[in-house]
Scaffold this motif. Structure first.
Motif, PDB file in Angstrom:
ATOM      1  N   GLY A 159       0.817  -1.306   0.084  1.00  0.00           N
ATOM      2  CA  GLY A 159      -0.048  -0.144  -0.200  1.00  0.00           C
ATOM      3  C   GLY A 159       0.866   1.208  -0.189  1.00  0.00           C
ATOM      4  N   LYS A 160       0.221   2.471  -0.169  1.00  0.00           N
ATOM      5  CA  LYS A 160       1.017   3.763  -0.417  1.00  0.00           C
ATOM      6  C   LYS A 160       1.318   4.108   1.160  1.00  0.00           C
ATOM      7  N   ASN A 161       0.689   3.912   2.224  1.00  0.00           N
ATOM      8  CA  ASN A 161       1.170   4.144   3.394  1.00  0.00           C
ATOM      9  C   ASN A 161       2.135   3.187   4.124  1.00  0.00           C
ATOM     10  N   GLY A 162       3.185   3.677   4.479  1.00  0.00           N
ATOM     11  CA  GLY A 162       3.870   2.691   5.371  1.00  0.00           C
ATOM     12  C   GLY A 162       4.443   1.494   4.623  1.00  0.00           C
ATOM     13  N   GLN A 163       4.442   1.875   3.239  1.00  0.00           N
ATOM     14  CA  GLN A 163       5.478   0.793   2.479  1.00  0.00           C
ATOM     15  C   GLN A 163       6.925   1.116   2.135  1.00  0.00           C
ATOM     16  N   HIS A 164       7.662   0.021   1.614  1.00  0.00           N
ATOM     17  CA  HIS A 164       9.231   0.561   1.026  1.00  0.00           C
ATOM     18  C   HIS A 164       8.689   0.663  -0.225  1.00  0.00           C
ATOM     19  N   GLU A 165       8.995   1.844  -0.626  1.00  0.00           N
ATOM     20  CA  GLU A 165       8.786   2.400  -2.041  1.00  0.00           C
ATOM     21  C   GLU A 165       9.611   1.630  -3.099  1.00  0.00           C
ATOM     22  N   GLY A 166      10.772   1.458  -2.873  1.00  0.00           N
ATOM     23  CA  GLY A 166      11.551   0.693  -3.975  1.00  0.00           C
ATOM     24  C   GLY A 166      11.019  -0.932  -4.178  1.00  0.00           C
ATOM     25  N   SER A 167      10.862  -1.648  -3.014  1.00  0.00           N
ATOM     26  CA  SER A 167      10.555  -3.136  -3.033  1.00  0.00           C
ATOM     27  C   SER A 167       9.157  -3.011  -3.748  1.00  0.00           C
ATOM     28  N   CYS A 168       8.175  -2.038  -3.654  1.00  0.00           N
ATOM     29  CA  CYS A 168       6.905  -2.053  -4.078  1.00  0.00           C
ATOM     30  C   CYS A 168       6.925  -1.795  -5.554  1.00  0.00           C
ATOM     31  N   LYS A 169       7.723  -0.908  -5.992  1.00  0.00           N
ATOM     32  CA  LYS A 169       7.868  -0.447  -7.285  1.00  0.00           C
ATOM     33  C   LYS A 169       8.443  -1.761  -8.145  1.00  0.00           C
ATOM     34  N   ASN A 170       9.354  -2.141  -7.670  1.00  0.00           N
ATOM     35  CA  ASN A 170      10.200  -3.341  -8.446  1.00  0.00           C
ATOM     36  C   ASN A 170       9.339  -4.479  -8.266  1.00  0.00           C
ATOM     37  N   PHE A 171       8.508  -4.622  -7.529  1.00  0.00           N
ATOM     38  CA  PHE A 171       7.851  -6.008  -7.397  1.00  0.00           C
ATOM     39  C   PHE A 171       6.597  -6.040  -8.214  1.00  0.00           C
ATOM     40  N   LEU A 172       5.739  -4.843  -8.049  1.00  0.00           N
ATOM     41  CA  LEU A 172       4.497  -4.544  -8.967  1.00  0.00           C
ATOM     42  C   LEU A 172       4.697  -4.131 -10.083  1.00  0.00           C
ATOM     43  N   GLY A 173       5.773  -3.284 -10.566  1.00  0.00           N
ATOM     44  CA  GLY A 173       5.897  -2.576 -11.796  1.00  0.00           C
ATOM     45  C   GLY A 173       4.755  -2.169 -12.313  1.00  0.00           C
ATOM     46  N   ASN A 174       4.108  -2.256 -13.430  1.00  0.00           N
ATOM     47  CA  ASN A 174       3.236  -1.586 -14.060  1.00  0.00           C
ATOM     48  C   ASN A 174       1.888  -1.577 -13.247  1.00  0.00           C
ATOM     49  N   GLU A 175       1.779  -2.521 -12.123  1.00  0.00           N
ATOM     50  CA  GLU A 175       0.543  -2.669 -11.292  1.00  0.00           C
ATOM     51  C   GLU A 175       0.639  -2.151 -10.133  1.00  0.00           C
ATOM     52  N   ARG A 176       1.780  -1.162 -10.049  1.00  0.00           N
ATOM     53  CA  ARG A 176       1.986  -0.273  -8.920  1.00  0.00           C
ATOM     54  C   ARG A 176       0.570   0.521  -8.240  1.00  0.00           C
ATOM     55  N   ASP A 177      -0.284   1.033  -9.289  1.00  0.00           N
ATOM     56  CA  ASP A 177      -1.442   1.788  -8.751  1.00  0.00           C
ATOM     57  C   ASP A 177      -2.343   0.710  -8.775  1.00  0.00           C
ATOM     58  N   ASP A 178      -2.537  -0.359  -9.139  1.00  0.00           N
ATOM     59  CA  ASP A 178      -3.638  -1.410  -9.198  1.00  0.00           C
ATOM     60  C   ASP A 178      -4.244  -1.878  -7.889  1.00  0.00           C
ATOM     61  N   GLU A 179      -5.263  -1.409  -7.381  1.00  0.00           N
ATOM     62  CA  GLU A 179      -5.813  -1.672  -5.921  1.00  0.00           C
ATOM     63  C   GLU A 179      -5.864  -3.293  -5.752  1.00  0.00           C
ATOM     64  N   GLN A 180      -6.209  -3.896  -6.742  1.00  0.00           N
ATOM     65  CA  GLN A 180      -6.294  -5.490  -6.572  1.00  0.00           C
ATOM     66  C   GLN A 180      -4.994  -6.112  -6.341  1.00  0.00           C
ATOM     67  N   ALA A 181      -3.950  -5.354  -7.173  1.00  0.00           N
ATOM     68  CA  ALA A 181      -2.660  -6.191  -7.193  1.00  0.00           C
ATOM     69  C   ALA A 181      -2.036  -5.699  -5.736  1.00  0.00           C
ATOM     70  N   ILE A 182      -2.320  -4.401  -5.200  1.00  0.00           N
ATOM     71  CA  ILE A 182      -1.715  -3.809  -3.849  1.00  0.00           C
ATOM     72  C   ILE A 182      -2.168  -4.822  -3.036  1.00  0.00           C
ATOM     73  N   ARG A 183      -3.577  -5.119  -2.968  1.00  0.00           N
ATOM     74  CA  ARG A 183      -4.272  -5.921  -1.870  1.00  0.00           C
ATOM     75  C   ARG A 183      -3.664  -7.348  -2.089  1.00  0.00           C
ATOM     76  N   LEU A 184      -3.617  -7.943  -2.890  1.00  0.00           N
ATOM     77  CA  LEU A 184      -3.028  -9.328  -3.246  1.00  0.00           C
ATOM     78  C   LEU A 184      -2.024  -9.555  -2.757  1.00  0.00           C
ATOM     79  N   PHE A 185      -0.874  -8.448  -2.937  1.00  0.00           N
ATOM     80  CA  PHE A 185       0.396  -8.853  -2.348  1.00  0.00           C
ATOM     81  C   PHE A 185       0.820  -8.072  -1.053  1.00  0.00           C
ATOM     82  N   SER A 186      -0.294  -7.431  -0.633  1.00  0.00           N
ATOM     83  CA  SER A 186      -0.165  -6.790   0.849  1.00  0.00           C
ATOM     84  C   SER A 186      -0.294  -8.079   1.938  1.00  0.00           C
ATOM     85  N   ASN A 187       0.794  -8.896   2.285  1.00  0.00           N
ATOM     86  CA  ASN A 187       0.469  -9.993   2.678  1.00  0.00           C
ATOM     87  C   ASN A 187      -0.226 -10.353   4.002  1.00  0.00           C
TER      88      ASN A 187
END
Length: 460
Positions: A159-187
């Motif tokens: 998620g956008k709050n309290g995340q490690h930006e680099g990890s999130c950007k590198n892991f999700l790529g083009n799905e970085r702003d996709d709420e479904q992908a964010i939820r799916l991989f916010s473990n």
């Protein structure tokens, strides 16, 4: 993927003191993914194995202090250790995830050669590697899901709050702003009751790189909320990325904490009889705090001892009927139960089928139940199947109907048992005292769960 075994020619002095064998497994071109394997002496092997995933923000890997430096710690305790040099995602999250899943699979496939118990294979991850470890723990199929997780200052949220930006950007790529992908991989949002393996989390209170509250502690909270076993160690200072660093002020305490956790971590024997408890909220342990320790399957495990491995595959509100509001066979728990390849199955469903809006499909109940039995009978283990009657419904809470249970569901179970030459277990008459139930009159309390466990134990 793992096609080539590459021996490592090292002097013994360069190896961890307790490492008897060290080698690498890599693709033919020698490029990542690479597994760096450290095995203890066979005579000292406990059967436990750990796959380590170094961190590095999904951009690079800290292969030493979050990887190979840990070999002596594990090998000296008789634990096989594998450092996974996984590939970077570059926006394709399936790449490192598949590497980690394949590593777990290979360790289990190599169990006999490496003196490993396939039911005692864990995963360890640091920072982004902790996200990878928690992803495999919450997303992988049963065959590649670890038996336990060790998470050091893990990245958990996307998620956008309290995340490690680099990890999130590198892991999700083009799905970085996709709420479904964010939820799916916010473990922390993907923890499954009974199904997510037990974990230990270690981090520093002053970690400003990966904020504890939204990451490691969020995962702990999700595990505790679901009743899964989880431990949390928070050190006053140390920042982010301390790994195996002797300069870390709490290094020795951290090693002692992890050692203590591992020493109390129970693993089933390789030859233990596998028992699958399949059912609804009564099997699940609804209303019983820490149900993985106090629900009926857990109490059954205590009664049976280490010659058995009992797993809880209960899911609240689930039904036999495919046209019900919540069919059990649609659940991950059902797929896990089949993949577990149990030798004994205790199948206890029917309570929720009796609800008025589900029982309108009563004509299909017997055929739907038969399909479940057929799938169980087709398993390689050819399990002993025990069809348990639903418990007595003391109240009509949620329109659960005891008359339907007694006059229609139980006779159907009896017909199915006779037709399939399987056993029945009368749990309907096992509890006849409301004192053993929660106030809803449907779910047993902890003492009631003990009665169920005893009845199943006597049947065994």
């Amino acid at each position: 993927m793992w096609c080539c075994l590459v021996a490592v020619s090292l002097q013994m002095a360069a190896m961890a003191q307790s490492t008897a064998r060290q080698f690498q497994i890599a693709a033919p071109d020698g490029q990542p993914p690479v597994m760096h394997v450290f095995l203890p002496d066979a005579s000292k092997a406990t059967g436990r194995a750990v796959v380590g995933c170094p961190g590095g923000g999904y951009a690079h890997l800290s292969m030493q202090k979050e990887g190979t430096d840990w070999a002596e710690f594990f090998n000296s305790r008789g634990i096989a250790y594998v450092v996974l040099q996984y590939r970077m995602p570059a926006g394709h999250h399936e790449v490192p995830v598949s590497d980690a899943e394949n590593a777990i699979r290979l360790v289990r496939d190599s169990a006999a050669a490496w003196h490993v118990n396939p039911y005692d294979v864990g995963i360890m991850g640091f920072s982004a590697g902790g996200h990878l470890a928690s992803t495999v723990s919450t997303h992988a199929a049963f065959e590649t899901r670890p038996n336990f997780s060790i998470l050091f200052y893990p990245v958990i949220t996307m998620g956008k709050n309290g995340q490690h930006e680099g990890s999130c950007k590198n892991f999700l790529g083009n799905e970085r702003d996709d709420e479904q992908a964010i939820r799916l991989f916010s473990n922390d949002r993907q923890v499954r009751r009974h199904l997510t393996p037990q974990a230990v989390i270690l981090l520093a209170n002053d970690d400003r790189g990966v904020p504890p509250l939204t990451n490691g502690i969020a995962y702990y909270s999700a595990m505790r909320r679901e009743g899964n076993d989880c431990s949390l160690f928070v050190y006053p200072r140390g920042g982010h990325g301390f790994g195996y660093n002797e300069q870390f002020a709490y290094h020795e305490q951290m090693l002692s904490d992890l050692d203590g956790w591992l020493s109390h971590l129970k693993a089933p024997r390789k030859d233990a009889v596998r028992v699958a408890c399949i059912g609804n909220s009564i099997t699940d342990g609804h209303g019983i705090d820490m149900c993985d320790s106090h629900g009926y399957p857990a109490q059954l495990q205590s009664l049976l001892g280490d010659g058995y491995q009992v797993r809880n595959f209960g899911v609240s509100a689930r039904c036999v009927l495919q046209k019900s509001d919540f069919p059990y066979t649609n659940e991950l728990a059902w797929r896990d139960a089949l993949a577990f390849n149990p030798q004994v199955v205790v199948l206890k469903l029917g309570t929720n089928d009796s609800k008025n809006y589900n029982w309108v499909h009563q004509a299909e109940f017997e055929a739907d139940y038969q399909r479940m039995i057929d799938q169980l009978k087709a398993l390689p283990s050819q399990p002993r199947i025990i069809l348990a009657y639903p418990l007595k419904a003391f109240k009509d809470t949620w329109t659960i109907n005891d008359s339907v249970i007694v006059n229609e569901i139980i006779p159907t179970i009896n017909r199915l048992a006779e037709k399939n030459n399987v056993e029945t277990l009368d749990l309907h008459s096992a509890i006849d005292d409301m004192k053993l139930m929660l106030t809803d009159g449907i779910h047993p309390n902890e003492k009631g769960a003990a009665v169920i466990a005893r009845k199943v134990f006597e049947k065994m």
